[in-house]
Design a protein around this motif. Structure first.
Motif, PDB file in Angstrom:
ATOM      1  N   ILE C  37     -47.761-102.684  16.279  1.00  0.00           N
ATOM      2  CA  ILE C  37     -49.138-103.040  15.916  1.00  0.00           C
ATOM      3  C   ILE C  37     -49.489-102.554  14.515  1.00  0.00           C
ATOM      4  N   GLU C  38     -50.238-103.389  13.788  1.00  0.00           N
ATOM      5  CA  GLU C  38     -50.718-103.005  12.466  1.00  0.00           C
ATOM      6  C   GLU C  38     -52.209-103.297  12.371  1.00  0.00           C
ATOM      7  N   ILE C  39     -52.855-102.646  11.445  1.00  0.00           N
ATOM      8  CA  ILE C  39     -54.314-102.773  11.335  1.00  0.00           C
ATOM      9  C   ILE C  39     -54.715-104.217  11.040  1.00  0.00           C
ATOM     10  N   GLY C  40     -53.878-104.892  10.227  1.00  0.00           N
ATOM     11  CA  GLY C  40     -54.180-106.288   9.891  1.00  0.00           C
ATOM     12  C   GLY C  40     -54.273-107.156  11.128  1.00  0.00           C
ATOM     13  N   ASN C  41     -53.336-106.947  12.061  1.00  0.00           N
ATOM     14  CA  ASN C  41     -53.366-107.711  13.304  1.00  0.00           C
ATOM     15  C   ASN C  41     -54.679-107.498  14.039  1.00  0.00           C
ATOM     16  N   VAL C  42     -55.118-106.229  14.084  1.00  0.00           N
ATOM     17  CA  VAL C  42     -56.350-105.916  14.815  1.00  0.00           C
ATOM     18  C   VAL C  42     -57.530-106.664  14.200  1.00  0.00           C
ATOM     19  N   ILE C  43     -57.593-106.644  12.866  1.00  0.00           N
ATOM     20  CA  ILE C  43     -58.694-107.347  12.188  1.00  0.00           C
ATOM     21  C   ILE C  43     -58.680-108.832  12.551  1.00  0.00           C
ATOM     22  N   MET C  44     -57.499-109.445  12.462  1.00  0.00           N
ATOM     23  CA  MET C  44     -57.414-110.880  12.734  1.00  0.00           C
ATOM     24  C   MET C  44     -57.768-111.184  14.184  1.00  0.00           C
ATOM     25  N   ILE C  45     -57.282-110.340  15.119  1.00  0.00           N
ATOM     26  CA  ILE C  45     -57.565-110.585  16.541  1.00  0.00           C
ATOM     27  C   ILE C  45     -59.066-110.523  16.796  1.00  0.00           C
ATOM     28  N   ASN C  76     -51.254-113.161  16.071  1.00  0.00           N
ATOM     29  CA  ASN C  76     -51.337-111.803  15.560  1.00  0.00           C
ATOM     30  C   ASN C  76     -50.984-110.731  16.581  1.00  0.00           C
ATOM     31  N   MET C  77     -50.528-111.156  17.771  1.00  0.00           N
ATOM     32  CA  MET C  77     -50.027-110.150  18.714  1.00  0.00           C
ATOM     33  C   MET C  77     -48.758-109.562  18.091  1.00  0.00           C
ATOM     34  N   PRO C  78     -48.650-108.238  18.102  1.00  0.00           N
ATOM     35  CA  PRO C  78     -47.511-107.592  17.420  1.00  0.00           C
ATOM     36  C   PRO C  78     -46.177-107.811  18.134  1.00  0.00           C
ATOM     37  N   TYR C  79     -45.108-107.995  17.364  1.00  0.00           N
ATOM     38  CA  TYR C  79     -43.759-108.156  17.910  1.00  0.00           C
ATOM     39  C   TYR C  79     -42.768-107.822  16.807  1.00  0.00           C
ATOM     40  N   ASN C  80     -41.516-107.662  17.176  1.00  0.00           N
ATOM     41  CA  ASN C  80     -40.480-107.367  16.191  1.00  0.00           C
ATOM     42  C   ASN C  80     -39.742-108.654  15.836  1.00  0.00           C
ATOM     43  N   PRO C  81     -39.991-109.198  14.641  1.00  0.00           N
ATOM     44  CA  PRO C  81     -39.434-110.515  14.298  1.00  0.00           C
ATOM     45  C   PRO C  81     -37.915-110.522  14.144  1.00  0.00           C
ATOM     46  N   ASP C  82     -37.285-109.336  14.162  1.00  0.00           N
ATOM     47  CA  ASP C  82     -35.825-109.318  14.052  1.00  0.00           C
ATOM     48  C   ASP C  82     -35.157-109.555  15.397  1.00  0.00           C
ATOM     49  N   LEU C  83     -35.935-109.492  16.475  1.00  0.00           N
ATOM     50  CA  LEU C  83     -35.333-109.614  17.803  1.00  0.00           C
ATOM     51  C   LEU C  83     -35.489-111.015  18.399  1.00  0.00           C
ATOM     52  N   ILE C  84     -36.603-111.633  18.116  1.00  0.00           N
ATOM     53  CA  ILE C  84     -36.912-112.900  18.769  1.00  0.00           C
ATOM     54  C   ILE C  84     -37.879-113.685  17.898  1.00  0.00           C
ATOM     55  N   PRO C  85     -37.641-114.991  17.691  1.00  0.00           N
ATOM     56  CA  PRO C  85     -38.526-115.774  16.822  1.00  0.00           C
ATOM     57  C   PRO C  85     -39.791-116.179  17.572  1.00  0.00           C
ATOM     58  N   ILE C  86     -40.931-115.722  17.109  1.00  0.00           N
ATOM     59  CA  ILE C  86     -42.202-116.061  17.753  1.00  0.00           C
ATOM     60  C   ILE C  86     -43.185-116.658  16.751  1.00  0.00           C
ATOM     61  N   GLY C  87     -43.304-116.060  15.577  1.00  0.00           N
ATOM     62  CA  GLY C  87     -44.314-116.472  14.603  1.00  0.00           C
ATOM     63  C   GLY C  87     -44.092-117.872  14.046  1.00  0.00           C
ATOM     64  N   GLN C 299     -51.112-115.152  10.560  1.00  0.00           N
ATOM     65  CA  GLN C 299     -50.464-113.842  10.739  1.00  0.00           C
ATOM     66  C   GLN C 299     -50.882-112.912   9.612  1.00  0.00           C
ATOM     67  N   ALA C 300     -51.379-111.752   9.981  1.00  0.00           N
ATOM     68  CA  ALA C 300     -52.003-110.854   9.010  1.00  0.00           C
ATOM     69  C   ALA C 300     -51.147-110.638   7.765  1.00  0.00           C
ATOM     70  N   ARG C 301     -49.838-110.479   7.965  1.00  0.00           N
ATOM     71  CA  ARG C 301     -49.006-110.144   6.798  1.00  0.00           C
ATOM     72  C   ARG C 301     -49.038-111.222   5.724  1.00  0.00           C
ATOM     73  N   TYR C 302     -49.262-112.458   6.124  1.00  0.00           N
ATOM     74  CA  TYR C 302     -49.340-113.529   5.119  1.00  0.00           C
ATOM     75  C   TYR C 302     -50.789-113.884   4.759  1.00  0.00           C
ATOM     76  N   PHE C 303     -51.703-113.611   5.681  1.00  0.00           N
ATOM     77  CA  PHE C 303     -53.040-114.164   5.560  1.00  0.00           C
ATOM     78  C   PHE C 303     -53.997-113.242   4.825  1.00  0.00           C
ATOM     79  N   LEU C 304     -53.881-111.934   5.083  1.00  0.00           N
ATOM     80  CA  LEU C 304     -54.875-111.008   4.526  1.00  0.00           C
ATOM     81  C   LEU C 304     -54.545-110.686   3.076  1.00  0.00           C
ATOM     82  N   THR C 305     -54.930-111.608   2.185  1.00  0.00           N
ATOM     83  CA  THR C 305     -54.675-111.435   0.753  1.00  0.00           C
ATOM     84  C   THR C 305     -55.984-111.658   0.008  1.00  0.00           C
ATOM     85  N   THR C 306     -56.000-111.293  -1.265  1.00  0.00           N
ATOM     86  CA  THR C 306     -57.218-111.550  -2.041  1.00  0.00           C
ATOM     87  C   THR C 306     -57.425-113.054  -2.211  1.00  0.00           C
ATOM     88  N   ASP C 307     -56.322-113.820  -2.238  1.00  0.00           N
ATOM     89  CA  ASP C 307     -56.468-115.270  -2.318  1.00  0.00           C
ATOM     90  C   ASP C 307     -57.304-115.800  -1.152  1.00  0.00           C
TER      91      ASP C 307
END
Ligand code: NA
Ligand code: NA
Ligand code: NA
Lengths: 129, 403, 403, 129, 403, 129
Positions: C37-45, C76-87, C299-307
């Motif tokens: 879990i990351e803070i960005g996910n929480v904001i988006m959820i 934005n539910m947290p997961y490990n993208p190295d194990l299984i493709p979800i996003g 997904q927070a990692r791509y979405f939460l930007t100044t753009d």
């Protein structure tokens, strides 16, 4: 011009081998179509027999009432009775259906249609067919 | 200085060839319809309008002609293909046009079997089960396919092209599209348009031929009423019919598999919701996309060729031959049938398929000579047999002609 | 010995990097939400939950905000993208995630024209046919698009990005998505969310601007009742409207082609079953997948930007400008109109499209000042004209800006 | 912070050429939108004329009864009559529809809904809207 | 001379290896079913017929068994794969077979989440909300998954294969297909057929086990009536349940995301048309294509292996263990419950999922011992909990086992 | 033969490490399933509380009439009343629906079904279930 095009095309006729292949294809193709549908048509009476074999057991005792003997009124009466019977079983469910059918009369996606109704309120659509 | 460099980079890298001198109204107009219109587009657009008119006014296969007609219009509106991908073949900078994505369902052969699924789920084979010998009329009418094939060879098409053109004579849009997509993709548009146009024009093409080949007495002949068909028969039919036809013509497994699968969904009595969607929403969605796609594939630059003209001539021929084949074979069968088993030869015309329009034509023609003579139920038998027959023919050609 | 070798091979070849030391509960927890879990996910959820709340409680565009809202949560539910493709961008070992496959409909530009097909099949253009001059209000409101484009350039976006952001001002979700998918795919998520959010918030954004720019007397003005429109007019309209608009803006052929095709299916009277499915099941399926996909693309990692922040600010601006443009142009037109032909300037606000919410806002505002004043029918005209207008604007930008 | 970000963005304004391109795009775009919808709006009366031309022939003889003159009761009566007439045509088909609607009351896929009905048997759903 | 050359070129270039000697009836028969039939096909076709028979006569999961059964028949009709692409793996000359395109929805994992969307949109979670402790029965029944996994390892499958086979014990077709498509695509056909077959056979498999493990007194026990559940609870449930389950098992985000999304569409009250299509036409279309595709993937040459036999044995085992797990855990819970809170252990059998068949089995069994004892509503709770439970189990395996 | 196959398979049992991994997977998996559903089951009463908190305000004043008290006839009466009320609102729209339902009785795509009706005119479908 069209005629000329066609004529010219026919003139430059393909060689005999291609035509031979075409003829054979036509023969085999037409033959297969006929054989296929012929086998199917002779096998359908068998289908009937199988189906009747199963039914025979059911109607062995009494003679089946052919529906043809029913009058229009009898049909209506039976249908209504069955309808009413099943209606009772499904009453609650139906109620829900009725209920929900009118659930959201001002849904945004129905607005366009609704505004049309308001416009056409007093007019009926004339259909030529 | 750094800012200037950044901007310069941005301008060159991001805006591609965009520069101030390109952005003016004259240049825009040149890329709009005003600068791009060609006479071919105009011809095709008029053709599209005529189709829509016939569909609405004359009720000729509206479910097909309206999507195709509007597709023709949309596919022939002028645009500059170097600026934006719109046409059914356009790919620009890795981005496929939407029309190309729609057309994938046609070019891959995916849509026709789905249409057959829907047709199966809406077809009642009772008439055929009631009078199996009428199946042969559906076989006889397929002669149109093979004579057209030979004609196409004479007109200079190669064997694959000839096979695909021949199938127009099957009077089955989806079958024609399926075969063309595998055998002669470059002719697909013309073949599809020809097949559907003539299917729409069945009420115009068939009656004169039917009258030419029958006597007044024959046209007035009444046929024995059909018998009642039990539900068990109807459930067994799709399975047994699939065995026989797929065994004899494996090339037809895809099309006939879906046809009889749809019919089993309908008749089994336990899969109503699946049958409803197969013949309802799924069928409608595919019909919309297939018709529209076929329409867009008539872009004038690819479509207006002498090949297309030849295909239209051959198509008309094949419909006429198929009709004659069905009627004449009915008369031939009458040589062996007695009394009230004799067929009304008009019924043979329904063997071309074009379900249910040609059956309707038979009914209408029959009643012209005897108001009380209802041939519709009898015509439905060769009608659906014609669908099976042309699928078998397609299967044979797909197996025998390398592609 | 052989067995041991076989097993060793099996273990190394088949189980990849799986070994006993990796299989423990602590390691599993680290890959679950607890470790990812990351803070960005929480904001988006939380944002997703707010959207769902507004949709259910306030009835703001529920058909769009509920799929988008739940999509935001799922994406934005947290997961490990190295194990299984979800996003929505994940591909792992050649296997695409399901969300990526759904998203293909968005990124390829396939969904928006299908939505337009459905909108066409459910839109009645009577109001517009009844009072054609109201079309111009739909043109005026598109000023929001171009001012936002300029604003975007000022905020440092390049020309493609600026064009895509500008279309938010068209207040048409599908158009915005279509343009963004072609011009600036990396901003698609933010643009789509902004467009749909503000469309949902139309009842909040528009009224203050409408009141600011109109006098009491203007708001109370009643308009002439609309005339009855014949079926023939309705059939001719989609064809003629498509000719004109596609000719002038070929870039809009895809969107407007589907819109008017859908409308022809509706009005032709002979293709009811196709129109029903176009605006029914097909539309619903696409709305579900499009909304959900757009949601997962945040997904927070791509979405939460100044753009994204800039895009939201520009979006709000563009809705406000578009509303003002429509209202002010109505007042401008009134300078040339006389007597009871004069317009109620509130009607201009419906020119932004956001069908049918902005027309509803006009109705509600009008009745605040005169209970007996029904502006809905009149507002529908600029409302649907706004859809056409922003599609034309999109077409111009798609043609002129290389991408 | 937001303000600062925006301010900074505006400060690093793009060069004049990009703005010029933007302005031209805006002008051409807005112009095209206006011209397009203007042409459309002036052509719509033509559409009306074409449509009326066709209709005129049909109603030439008698004056068309404007539906506005019908009372609510007349509307109801006419609708019922047409309905009844068409109903007769479609009677057999309708019967089938009615029949089959209740065909499989215990279909597995309806179980979930049915079990809910049993639970909610005596309660009505309260809707806030 | 030139003509001859042209024709020669045409013949060699266009007709591929087609030459006169190949085109004869004997050669055609050799490529038809007569020459291509194999004993394996016959076995599979009989299996397909049995499935259809059971579906129609016994009403065992007809919506799944009829598409699968007919798919098995269609997939096993004999043909020559060198001539035309028909089978679910066939690609010939760049042309994919239609069955392969259908199968893409299975092999990519796209169909299962869409099915879950539909299940969500048709499932009422009231029973579960009314009595939350019954959720644990749905957990207990998942023991079948993990014991089968161990059994599969013993039978020589590798860890990925064992995980995929284990999920059969979840008694959830879509979940089994989803996991198999990611973990062991080569076993997908067998796993899918096993899962759906045993789901259909739940009325045969479960009752003996249920009777074996319960006393007469237990089977007669009545349970407290369920309470009424408010609409707000039903709206909150899918969101909260998704948070908890996705957080604990991120591998289940795709499946459970779609399940709870569908349920939110149903319960929100403002997205009826989306819920209707999600559980209606979309679901039906996917069920048709998924079932048929799974059927076609049983082509004898790939399917009739000892692996398939092992999978069927393991599958039967896993259903039995799952049933026992649910019943025994209900008895275990009774140790801690008092008075009329005690559970009827039959209800535990519904924990295997197989919605709603196993709940129906519980109802039927219960009424065998007391006509007035209606356990259906209580059984629905572990039933839907079983769906969630096996999705969580799938999520854990997808996260932990590299694939 | 089947037995032999299975026996052989079991005989060639995998090494201990693979079984260990399997056991751990089973433990973690079963544990996660239980923990997940346990957390869910204890959180559901919270859901109820939240929902009741909202409802409490609405029914604070008077006691809610439990629908269980309604008789069958009352339910029917209320349903009919609501139905009638909503029907009035939706009258025009409904009329359109009725109207259009019969719009095109001889649509080509309905021919197949229609011809079947003609055949089966006087017979009812016998269903075994
Ligand atoms: Na045919
Ligand atoms: Na707009
Ligand atoms: Na389960």
């Amino acid at each position: 011009m069209l005629a000329a095009t066609l004529l010219q095309a026919v003139m430059s006729a393909p060689d005999q081998q291609l035509i031979d292949i075409g003829l054979r294809l036509a023969l085999i193709g037409m033959g297969t179509v006929f054989i296929g549908l012929l086998i199917l048509s002779v096998s359908l009476p068998l289908v009937k027999k199988i189906a009747e074999g199963k039914k025979a057991r059911l109607v062995a005792a009494g003679s089946e009432v052919t529906p043809a003997e029913l009058t229009k009124h009898e049909v209506a009466a039976i249908t209504t009775a069955i309808h009413a019977h099943l209606l009772r079983i499904n009453k609650l469910e139906d109620m829900k259906l009725t209920w929900e059918m009118y659930e959201k009369p001002y849904s945004p996606w129905r607005m366009a249609g609704r505004s049309k109704m308001l416009i056409d309120r007093t007019s009926f659509r004339q259909r030529s067919r | 200085m750094i800012l200037a460099t950044r901007l310069l980079t941005a301008l060159t890298a991001n805006t591609g060839e965009l520069n101030l001198s390109n952005v003016n109204f004259a240049s825009y107009l040149g890329d709009s319809g005003f600068g791009q219109i060609e006479i071919g587009n105009v011809i095709m657009i008029i053709m599209g309008i005529v189709m829509i008119y016939l569909a609405i006014k004359k009720d000729y296969e509206p479910l097909l002609l309206i999507p195709i007609g509007f597709g023709i219009i949309a596919g022939n509106m002028p645009y500059n293909p170097d600026l934006i991908p719109i046409g059914y073949l356009d790919v620009l900078g890795g981005q496929q046009s939407v029309f190309k994505m729609f057309y994938f369902g046609v070019s891959s052969g995916l849509f026709p079997p789905l249409i057959f699924l829907g047709i199966g789920a809406m077809t009642d084979f009772s008439a055929l089960l009631s009078n199996p010998k009428l199946l042969l009329l559906g076989a006889a009418a397929q002669i149109g396919i093979f004579i057209t094939l030979l004609g196409s060879l004479f007109l200079g098409f190669n064997i694959q092209e000839a096979a695909a053109i021949g199938i127009i004579g099957g009077a089955d849009g989806p079958t024609a599209i399926f075969v063309a997509s595998q055998m002669a993709p470059h002719l697909l548009g013309a073949i599809a348009i020809a097949a559907y146009s003539y299917m729409g024009l069945v009420p115009v093409i068939q009656p004169p031929i039917m009258r030419l080949l029958t006597t007044d007495e024959e046209r007035r002949r009444k046929m024995k009423p059909t018998r009642h068909v039990s539900q068990t028969e109807k459930i067994l039919f799709p399975i047994i019919a699939f065995f026989i036809t797929a065994f004899i013509a494996p090339g037809a497994i895809t099309l006939l598999g879906m046809l009889f699968f749809g019919n089993l969904l309908k008749e089994s009595g336990v899969t109503r919701r699946l049958a409803d969607s197969a013949q309802g929403s799924l069928n409608n969605i595919v019909v919309i996309l297939l018709g529209f796609s076929v329409g867009t594939s008539t872009q004038a630059r690819y479509f207006l060729t002498t090949d297309s003209i030849k295909i239209f001539v051959l198509g008309a021929l094949s419909f006429a031959i198929a009709t004659a084949g069905g009627v004449l074979f009915a008369k031939f069968m009458n040589l062996f049938l007695k009394g009230d088993n004799k067929l009304n030869p008009l019924v043979g015309a329904a063997g071309v398929s074009a379900v249910p329009d040609s059956a309707r034509v038979v009914e209408v023609e029959g009643r012209k000579y005897d108001k009380s003579n209802h041939l519709l139920m009898h015509a439905m038998a060769p009608n659906v047999a014609g669908v099976i027959g042309s699928a078998i023919a397609a299967g044979v050609l797909l197996s025998m002609v390398p592609h």
